[in-house]
Write a protein that holds these residues in place. Structure first.
Motif, PDB file in Angstrom:
ATOM      1  N   GLU A 212       0.830  -1.223   0.000  1.00 31.63           N
ATOM      2  CA  GLU A 212       0.000   0.000   0.000  1.00 31.63           C
ATOM      3  C   GLU A 212       0.858   1.264   0.000  1.00 31.63           C
TER       4      GLU A 212
ATOM      5  N   LYS B  37       3.748   1.548  -1.267  1.00 33.12           N
ATOM      6  CA  LYS B  37       4.626   1.502  -2.451  1.00 33.12           C
ATOM      7  C   LYS B  37       6.090   1.294  -2.075  1.00 33.12           C
TER       8      LYS B  37
ATOM      9  N   SER C  11      -2.861  -6.635  -9.131  1.00 35.42           N
ATOM     10  CA  SER C  11      -3.108  -5.423  -9.903  1.00 35.42           C
ATOM     11  C   SER C  11      -3.815  -5.764 -11.208  1.00 35.42           C
TER      12      SER C  11
ATOM     13  N   ASP D 132      -2.544  -2.307  -3.835  1.00 34.59           N
ATOM     14  CA  ASP D 132      -1.740  -1.131  -3.507  1.00 34.59           C
ATOM     15  C   ASP D 132      -2.568   0.131  -3.288  1.00 34.59           C
ATOM     16  N   GLU D 133      -3.893  -0.016  -3.272  1.00 27.66           N
ATOM     17  CA  GLU D 133      -4.762   1.122  -2.989  1.00 27.66           C
ATOM     18  C   GLU D 133      -5.459   0.896  -1.655  1.00 27.66           C
TER      19      GLU D 133
END
Length: 166
Positions: free
Chosen positions: A92, A94, A103, A130-131
């Protein structure tokens, strides 16, 4: 009250109850709160299922050493859950890349309209890892799960030590 918690039955039931509560919260956020889990979120649920089972096994009338072993394995499962959640927090933030299934497929600007349509129509719905879907005080659900899992690993070790001394 502490005396009841440090019996193998009490400790096992407590671990199972806490694990079921955390897992129930995750499921409620999905089914009632509309927060779709990503692949890493789903992986984070597995240790709670394992600790529910281990807690219930520790509550059974088995030889004491075996009950303590189930609690120790539960602590290990919580530690593994903390590792998964910590990895998710890193994705999350990065700090590193997630897993391949975390993804959506990339779209490029040089794709033709037909290629773009085929890519959109042929892809599965992917919830990106990752969001951050939800946060409170700047901490995501994965961050809270990391903290809770780490605490539960230590708490379960403490309980196992208390149970083994009885």
């Amino acid at each position: 009250m502490t005396d009841r918690l440090t019996t193998p039955t009490g400790a096992g039931l407590l671990i199972a109850l806490i694990s079921a509560s955390v897992l129930g919260t995750a499921l409620a956020s999905q089914y009632f709160g509309g927060l779709e889990p990503c692949q890493l979120c789903l992986y984070q649920r597995v240790p709670y299922v394992i600790t529910i089972c281990l807690g219930l096994l520790a509550a059974l009338p088995l030889p004491g050493g075996l009950r303590t072993a189930f609690l120790l394995f539960a602590a290990l499962a919580f530690a593994a859950g903390a590792a998964i959640a910590g990895f998710h927090v890193g994705v999350e933030q990065k700090w590193w890349e997630g897993l391949p299934g975390c993804s959506s497929p990339a779209f490029s600007t040089d794709m033709s309209l037909d290629e773009l349509k085929d890519a959109i129509m042929g892809r599965e719905k992917v919830v990106p890892c990752d969001e951050v879907a939800w946060s409170l005080f700047g901490i995501s659900m994965a961050g809270y799960n990391f903290l809770v899992s780490l605490f539960l690993a230590g708490f379960t070790l403490w309980l196992a030590g208390r149970v083994s001394r009885r």
